[in-house]
Design a protein around this motif. Structure first.
Motif, mmCIF file in Angstrom:
data_model
loop_
_atom_site.group_PDB
_atom_site.id
_atom_site.type_symbol
_atom_site.label_atom_id
_atom_site.label_comp_id
_atom_site.label_asym_id
_atom_site.label_seq_id
_atom_site.Cartn_x
_atom_site.Cartn_y
_atom_site.Cartn_z
ATOM 1 N N LEU A 68 -92.800 -99.537 71.064
ATOM 2 C CA LEU A 68 -91.390 -99.753 71.386
ATOM 3 C C LEU A 68 -90.942 -101.162 71.016
ATOM 4 O O LEU A 68 -89.853 -101.362 70.459
ATOM 5 C CB LEU A 68 -91.146 -99.518 72.876
ATOM 6 N N LYS A 69 -91.774 -102.116 71.297
ATOM 7 C CA LYS A 69 -91.445 -103.504 70.981
ATOM 8 C C LYS A 69 -91.299 -103.695 69.474
ATOM 9 O O LYS A 69 -90.377 -104.388 69.004
ATOM 10 C CB LYS A 69 -92.535 -104.428 71.532
ATOM 11 N N ALA A 70 -92.189 -103.051 68.711
ATOM 12 C CA ALA A 70 -92.122 -103.172 67.251
ATOM 13 C C ALA A 70 -90.858 -102.525 66.706
ATOM 14 O O ALA A 70 -90.203 -103.058 65.794
ATOM 15 C CB ALA A 70 -93.361 -102.539 66.622
ATOM 16 N N VAL A 71 -90.478 -101.376 67.259
ATOM 17 C CA VAL A 71 -89.264 -100.706 66.796
ATOM 18 C C VAL A 71 -88.031 -101.524 67.160
ATOM 19 O O VAL A 71 -87.107 -101.682 66.355
ATOM 20 C CB VAL A 71 -89.165 -99.289 67.388
ATOM 21 N N GLU A 72 -88.002 -102.048 68.372
ATOM 22 C CA GLU A 72 -86.875 -102.883 68.790
ATOM 23 C C GLU A 72 -86.718 -104.095 67.871
ATOM 24 O O GLU A 72 -85.606 -104.474 67.497
ATOM 25 C CB GLU A 72 -87.059 -103.336 70.239
ATOM 26 N N ALA A 73 -87.831 -104.685 67.518
ATOM 27 C CA ALA A 73 -87.771 -105.853 66.638
ATOM 28 C C ALA A 73 -87.225 -105.489 65.266
ATOM 29 O O ALA A 73 -86.568 -106.302 64.607
ATOM 30 C CB ALA A 73 -89.163 -106.474 66.509
ATOM 31 N N ASP A 74 -87.465 -104.254 64.832
ATOM 32 C CA ASP A 74 -87.032 -103.812 63.513
ATOM 33 C C ASP A 74 -85.672 -103.114 63.551
ATOM 34 O O ASP A 74 -85.168 -102.682 62.519
ATOM 35 C CB ASP A 74 -88.073 -102.844 62.933
ATOM 36 N N ALA A 75 -85.059 -103.017 64.744
ATOM 37 C CA ALA A 75 -83.802 -102.265 64.884
ATOM 38 C C ALA A 75 -82.701 -102.750 63.946
ATOM 39 O O ALA A 75 -81.988 -101.920 63.364
ATOM 40 C CB ALA A 75 -83.336 -102.291 66.334
ATOM 41 N N PRO A 76 -82.503 -104.059 63.755
ATOM 42 C CA PRO A 76 -81.437 -104.478 62.837
ATOM 43 C C PRO A 76 -81.640 -103.963 61.414
ATOM 44 O O PRO A 76 -80.675 -103.565 60.746
ATOM 45 C CB PRO A 76 -81.517 -106.008 62.889
ATOM 46 N N GLN A 77 -82.882 -103.945 60.944
ATOM 47 C CA GLN A 77 -83.145 -103.451 59.593
ATOM 48 C C GLN A 77 -82.921 -101.946 59.510
ATOM 49 O O GLN A 77 -82.389 -101.438 58.508
ATOM 50 C CB GLN A 77 -84.580 -103.784 59.175
ATOM 51 N N ILE A 78 -83.307 -101.203 60.563
ATOM 52 C CA ILE A 78 -83.076 -99.759 60.589
ATOM 53 C C ILE A 78 -81.581 -99.469 60.540
ATOM 54 O O ILE A 78 -81.111 -98.627 59.768
ATOM 55 C CB ILE A 78 -83.704 -99.133 61.851
ATOM 56 N N ARG A 79 -80.840 -100.179 61.365
ATOM 57 C CA ARG A 79 -79.392 -99.980 61.419
ATOM 58 C C ARG A 79 -78.743 -100.323 60.072
ATOM 59 O O ARG A 79 -77.887 -99.592 59.569
ATOM 60 C CB ARG A 79 -78.801 -100.834 62.539
ATOM 61 N N ASP A 80 -79.183 -101.426 59.487
ATOM 62 C CA ASP A 80 -78.626 -101.851 58.204
ATOM 63 C C ASP A 80 -78.917 -100.820 57.115
ATOM 64 O O ASP A 80 -78.041 -100.491 56.303
ATOM 65 C CB ASP A 80 -79.214 -103.213 57.821
ATOM 66 N N ALA A 81 -80.134 -100.296 57.097
ATOM 67 C CA ALA A 81 -80.493 -99.295 56.089
ATOM 68 C C ALA A 81 -79.661 -98.028 56.255
ATOM 69 O O ALA A 81 -79.188 -97.447 55.265
ATOM 70 C CB ALA A 81 -81.982 -98.972 56.180
ATOM 71 N N MET B 220 -78.509 -94.237 66.729
ATOM 72 C CA MET B 220 -79.424 -94.193 65.584
ATOM 73 C C MET B 220 -80.718 -94.896 65.925
ATOM 74 O O MET B 220 -81.796 -94.438 65.629
ATOM 75 C CB MET B 220 -78.741 -94.824 64.363
ATOM 76 N N LYS B 221 -80.621 -96.052 66.639
ATOM 77 C CA LYS B 221 -81.826 -96.773 67.012
ATOM 78 C C LYS B 221 -82.686 -95.921 67.940
ATOM 79 O O LYS B 221 -83.913 -95.920 67.865
ATOM 80 C CB LYS B 221 -81.435 -98.083 67.700
ATOM 81 N N ILE B 222 -82.052 -95.163 68.853
ATOM 82 C CA ILE B 222 -82.795 -94.313 69.765
ATOM 83 C C ILE B 222 -83.606 -93.277 68.997
ATOM 84 O O ILE B 222 -84.746 -92.989 69.334
ATOM 85 C CB ILE B 222 -81.829 -93.622 70.741
ATOM 86 N N SER B 223 -83.032 -92.725 67.952
ATOM 87 C CA SER B 223 -83.761 -91.747 67.155
ATOM 88 C C SER B 223 -85.031 -92.356 66.582
ATOM 89 O O SER B 223 -86.086 -91.731 66.558
ATOM 90 C CB SER B 223 -82.874 -91.236 66.027
ATOM 91 N N ALA B 224 -84.944 -93.578 66.115
ATOM 92 C CA ALA B 224 -86.116 -94.241 65.562
ATOM 93 C C ALA B 224 -87.162 -94.479 66.638
ATOM 94 O O ALA B 224 -88.360 -94.330 66.399
ATOM 95 C CB ALA B 224 -85.706 -95.570 64.936
ATOM 96 N N LEU B 225 -86.724 -94.852 67.836
ATOM 97 C CA LEU B 225 -87.668 -95.052 68.930
ATOM 98 C C LEU B 225 -88.429 -93.773 69.222
ATOM 99 O O LEU B 225 -89.647 -93.773 69.385
ATOM 100 C CB LEU B 225 -86.918 -95.506 70.190
ATOM 101 N N LYS B 226 -87.691 -92.667 69.288
ATOM 102 C CA LYS B 226 -88.338 -91.398 69.585
ATOM 103 C C LYS B 226 -89.328 -91.024 68.504
ATOM 104 O O LYS B 226 -90.462 -90.633 68.777
ATOM 105 C CB LYS B 226 -87.282 -90.303 69.738
ATOM 106 N N LEU B 227 -88.907 -91.151 67.269
ATOM 107 C CA LEU B 227 -89.785 -90.774 66.166
ATOM 108 C C LEU B 227 -91.008 -91.664 66.118
ATOM 109 O O LEU B 227 -92.119 -91.199 65.886
ATOM 110 C CB LEU B 227 -89.026 -90.835 64.845
#
Length: 443
Positions: free
Chosen positions: A38-51, A1-8
């Motif tokens: 990429l760094k910004a998305v990685e930092a936000d990955a826990p919130q993306i996963r939680d949502a 799921m995190k990878i999808s966010a990185l791509k988008l």
């Protein structure tokens, strides 16, 4: 799921670099820009996963996604976006906007509705959730969470680099059978958008652009006279007879429709007991074709079949149009940009635990796709033959350049198979509670 966010996020940023600035200053995205996003998305990955996990657990059907929309709106508001809720007459719809000066407008779509009948635990075998009516059989929990995560990362990049323009997230309810985006288009909410980006979970990574099928859907309700089927059958007028005669007529109609026409139906109500002539029956129809004009013409003939069936059986019939979408217009220019950046992000490498999960999942499928498809990017092309499905993203593509991709979390097909189906049932919606404005004429 995190990878999808990185791509988008990367693809959104690519479009923004070329569009969220005066044309004289447009230029390709740099490696430094990519690293920053990429760094910004990685930092936000826990919130993306939680949502994503919370929306999975909410499992709200179309036009009733109150918790899901509140969660996503809250994340965007906290990130500095302005929120307009309840747009297009849809209580769970929203538009979130971040504007930095004068410039082009880039839109990212976010979906979050679930499917009725697909309540399923997060296990690779069929394990229904008792008492839960719906579930995420098509990954819209990932769709909404990752789109918001991408927008937050892109907004940070715009601020740090003083990129001019406006970034919007369109929270669009009821993709599954409710045609929620159609009402956004009807109300002119995409009229000033320069580019619209969308994505979807799939079983491969691909920026292939293609044509979908236009669709009209609706319900036909027959009413007759109830009677005892053995004691006084001559006094009855069977509403179910009306439905069945209509279905026979529609089935004979298939031979005389243009190639690629698809007509589907399901009887949603047909009585309760064989010895009672039913005074009410309902049948739910879809008509599809790549050409919206053909859909409109065939639908009119289906309506005539309903009228003839009512006349033949001494019943009456009324219809309700429940949805209608155009065919998707592919954009090769944007598709090539998206493909180029998708290749820079690359495919997914699964952990041994994820591979074991996927292999167990495959046992639920007939001719399952290879799990190796997640590692690579599919060859780019534009498919001009209409696909088998329909989407309300299509209406957006008629008013603004639109581009999408698929990425490789577990596929819709696999999720539905786990839950015991290979395709979703039509979403039920109540016009009185779902919308505060009437639908527009179609097409």
């Amino acid at each position: 799921m995190k990878i999808s966010a990185l791509k988008l996020a990367l693809l959104s940023a690519t479009m923004a670099t070329g569009l969220l600035a005066p044309q004289a200053f447009a230029k390709p995205i740099t490696d430094a820009d990519r690293a920053q996003i990429l760094k910004a998305v990685e930092a936000d990955a826990p919130q993306i996963r939680d949502a994503a996990l919370k929306i999975w657990s909410f499992a709200e059907v179309g036009y009733q996604e109150t918790k899901s929309t509140a969660l996503l709106q809250g994340q965007l508001k906290a990130a500095g976006f302005d929120i307009k809720a309840g747009v297009a007459g849809e209580p769970t719809a929203f538009i979130a906007s971040f504007k930095n000066g004068v410039g082009p407008v880039v839109a990212i779509l976010a979906e979050f509705d679930a499917l009725p009948g697909l309540a399923q635990t997060a296990d690779p075998v069929k394990t229904p959730i008792p008492g839960q009516i719906a579930g995420h059989g098509c990954g819209h929990n990932l769709f909404g969470a990752a789109s918001v995560g991408a927008a937050v990362a892109l907004k940070e990049w715009m601020v740090k680099n003083n990129v001019k323009g406006e970034l919007r997230v369109y929270g669009t309810p009821a993709e599954e059978g409710g045609s929620g985006k159609v009402y956004f288009v009807r109300d002119g909410l995409f009229n000033d958008v320069d580019v619209t980006l969308h994505w979807h979970p799939a079983n491969a990574n691909s920026a292939v652009q293609g044509v979908s099928m236009a669709n009209i859907s609706g319900k036909f309700r027959f009413r007759g006279v109830s009677a005892h089927a053995a004691g006084a059958p001559e006094k009855g007028r069977s509403a179910l007879d009306g439905v069945e005669v209509m279905d026979v007529a529609a089935n004979f109609l298939r031979e005389h429709t243009p190639d690629k026409t698809r007509i589907h139906y399901v009887i949603t109500s047909g009585g309760s007991a064989p010895n009672v002539v039913p005074d009410f029956a309902e049948v739910y129809y879809y008509v599809r074709h790549p050409d919206p004009a053909v859909v409109k013409d065939v639908w009119a003939r289906v309506e005539k079949a309903a009228e003839g069936a009512a006349l033949a059986t001494g019943t009456t019939v009324e219809k309700e149009i429940t949805g209608g979408v155009y065919a998707l217009l592919p954009n090769d220019t944007l598709g090539r940009v998206m493909d180029a950046n998708l290749r820079k992000v690359g495919g997914i490498t699964w952990t041994p635990e994820e591979i074991a999960f996927a292999k167990t999942l495959q046992t639920s499928l007939v001719n399952p796709p290879s799990i190796d498809t997640v590692k690579t990017i599919e060859p780019y092309k534009v498919e001009l033959e209409g696909g088998g499905g329909s989407t309300d993203v299509s209406d957006i593509s008629w008013v603004t350049p639109t581009v999408g991709l698929g990425t490789a979390p577990p596929s819709c097909r696999a999720r539905r198979a786990i839950a015991g189906r290979t395709s979703p049932p039509p979403a039920r919606r109540s016009a009185s509670r779902a919308r505060s404005t009437p639908p527009r004429p179609w097409p």
